[in-house]
Design an enzyme around this catalytic site. Sequence first.
Site, short mmCIF file in Angstrom:
data_model
loop_
_atom_site.label_atom_id
_atom_site.label_comp_id
_atom_site.label_asym_id
_atom_site.label_seq_id
_atom_site.Cartn_x
_atom_site.Cartn_y
_atom_site.Cartn_z
N LYS A 16 52.94 81.75 45.55
CA LYS A 16 51.61 81.59 46.16
C LYS A 16 51.72 81.34 47.67
O LYS A 16 51.00 81.93 48.44
CB LYS A 16 50.84 80.41 45.52
CG LYS A 16 50.60 80.58 44.03
CD LYS A 16 49.59 79.56 43.51
CE LYS A 16 50.07 78.11 43.64
NZ LYS A 16 51.25 77.78 42.83
N ARG A 91 43.68 72.06 40.47
CA ARG A 91 44.83 72.02 39.57
C ARG A 91 44.46 71.40 38.23
O ARG A 91 45.31 71.28 37.36
CB ARG A 91 45.92 71.19 40.19
CG ARG A 91 47.14 72.01 40.63
CD ARG A 91 48.02 71.04 41.36
NE ARG A 91 49.39 71.40 41.47
CZ ARG A 91 49.97 71.81 42.60
NH1 ARG A 91 49.25 72.03 43.66
NH2 ARG A 91 51.26 72.00 42.63
N ARG A 130 65.80 76.54 46.15
CA ARG A 130 65.12 76.47 47.44
C ARG A 130 65.72 75.36 48.30
O ARG A 130 66.01 74.27 47.80
CB ARG A 130 63.64 76.17 47.16
CG ARG A 130 62.73 76.37 48.32
CD ARG A 130 61.34 76.77 47.88
NE ARG A 130 60.61 75.69 47.23
CZ ARG A 130 59.38 75.82 46.75
NH1 ARG A 130 58.78 77.00 46.80
NH2 ARG A 130 58.78 74.81 46.20
N ARG A 163 64.02 69.57 48.60
CA ARG A 163 62.88 68.66 48.41
C ARG A 163 63.07 67.92 47.09
O ARG A 163 63.51 68.50 46.11
CB ARG A 163 61.59 69.48 48.31
CG ARG A 163 60.79 69.54 49.58
CD ARG A 163 59.69 70.59 49.54
NE ARG A 163 58.82 70.50 48.37
CZ ARG A 163 57.86 71.37 48.09
NH1 ARG A 163 57.64 72.40 48.89
NH2 ARG A 163 57.12 71.23 47.01
N ARG A 174 57.14 69.61 36.50
CA ARG A 174 55.98 70.22 37.16
C ARG A 174 55.44 71.38 36.32
O ARG A 174 54.22 71.61 36.28
CB ARG A 174 56.36 70.72 38.57
CG ARG A 174 56.57 69.57 39.55
CD ARG A 174 57.28 70.03 40.81
NE ARG A 174 56.47 70.87 41.67
CZ ARG A 174 56.94 71.61 42.67
NH1 ARG A 174 58.24 71.62 42.93
NH2 ARG A 174 56.15 72.34 43.40
P1 AMP Z 1 52.74 72.04 45.76
O1 AMP Z 1 53.47 72.17 47.04
O2 AMP Z 1 51.40 72.77 45.77
O3 AMP Z 1 53.55 72.40 44.56
O4 AMP Z 1 52.34 70.49 45.61
C1 AMP Z 1 53.32 69.47 45.59
C2 AMP Z 1 52.81 68.24 44.87
O5 AMP Z 1 51.62 67.74 45.50
C3 AMP Z 1 52.39 68.46 43.42
O6 AMP Z 1 53.49 68.43 42.55
C4 AMP Z 1 51.45 67.28 43.21
O7 AMP Z 1 52.13 66.06 43.05
C5 AMP Z 1 50.73 67.22 44.53
N1 AMP Z 1 49.51 68.06 44.52
C6 AMP Z 1 49.27 69.17 45.26
N2 AMP Z 1 48.05 69.67 45.00
C7 AMP Z 1 47.48 68.85 44.08
C8 AMP Z 1 46.23 68.83 43.40
N3 AMP Z 1 45.31 69.78 43.62
N4 AMP Z 1 46.01 67.83 42.50
C9 AMP Z 1 46.91 66.88 42.28
N5 AMP Z 1 48.12 66.84 42.86
C10 AMP Z 1 48.41 67.81 43.77
#
Ligand code: AMP
Length: 224
Positions: A16, A91, A130, A163, A174
């Site tokens: 994405k 989400r 990554r 990370r 996740r």
């Molecule tokens: P991402 O980089 O989009 O995978 O986001 C990293 C982390 O941020 C996720 O694993 C969640 O802990 C948190 N996060 C990001 N977006 C959301 C969301 N819309 N709702 C809840 N937690 C989020």
Amino acid sequence: MPELNLILLGPPGAGKGTQAERIREDFDLAYIATGDMLRQAVAEGTPLGAEAKSYMDAGDLVPDALIIAVILERLHGGDARDGFLLDGFPRTIPQGEALGEALRGAGRDLTGVLMIDAPDEEIVRRISGRRVGPASGRVYHVEFDPPKVEGKDDVDGADLIQRDDDRPETVRKRLDVYHAQTAPLVAHYEDRGLLHRIDGTASPASVHEHVRATIATLKLEADV
Ligand code: AMP
């Protein structure tokens, strides 16, 4: 001119973020990536970051109320008023409902939801390889996009890091969270006739072409 209000949906690591970078340039949309916003809040040590960090490190979602407040404020302000590309939000079903209500309340609509999908095993392989340059933010992959010198950032020679939430056990967590809490949004948007499926296992260039063509069609329909 009707605005393009788009959501990128799909499991973590399906591409994405990579696609979002290209689409933003193609269509000049305000890009709102909740993961990036939260990581920045953590790095800056803001109250939001302090509250979000433990959830993120564990691979859990931060609480709905926290993220919904942040996003709605961002959507109504500044550049996002003329169209947006959301990456990582909604989400959960409550997040999707809050977004729908807020847009309706402002006389706005979602234009479409692009669902970029890939199987779990492929995702674990992609994410756990990554690596990131700590200062430059440049992202590498040990297998698919390695740095010139192993373990070192091409930009400034710094040691690359992984990370915390990219470690294999956290990635699996996740993915579990994705299947349990985020995947129900697929049916939610399908029922509303908004869902467009994209195969994320194809090459980044062909995924981009598919995404670009889908958005171009949505834009034409919106202009009618
Ligand atoms: P991402 O980089 O989009 O995978 O986001 C990293 C982390 O941020 C996720 O694993 C969640 O802990 C948190 N996060 C990001 N977006 C959301 C969301 N819309 N709702 C809840 N937690 C989020």
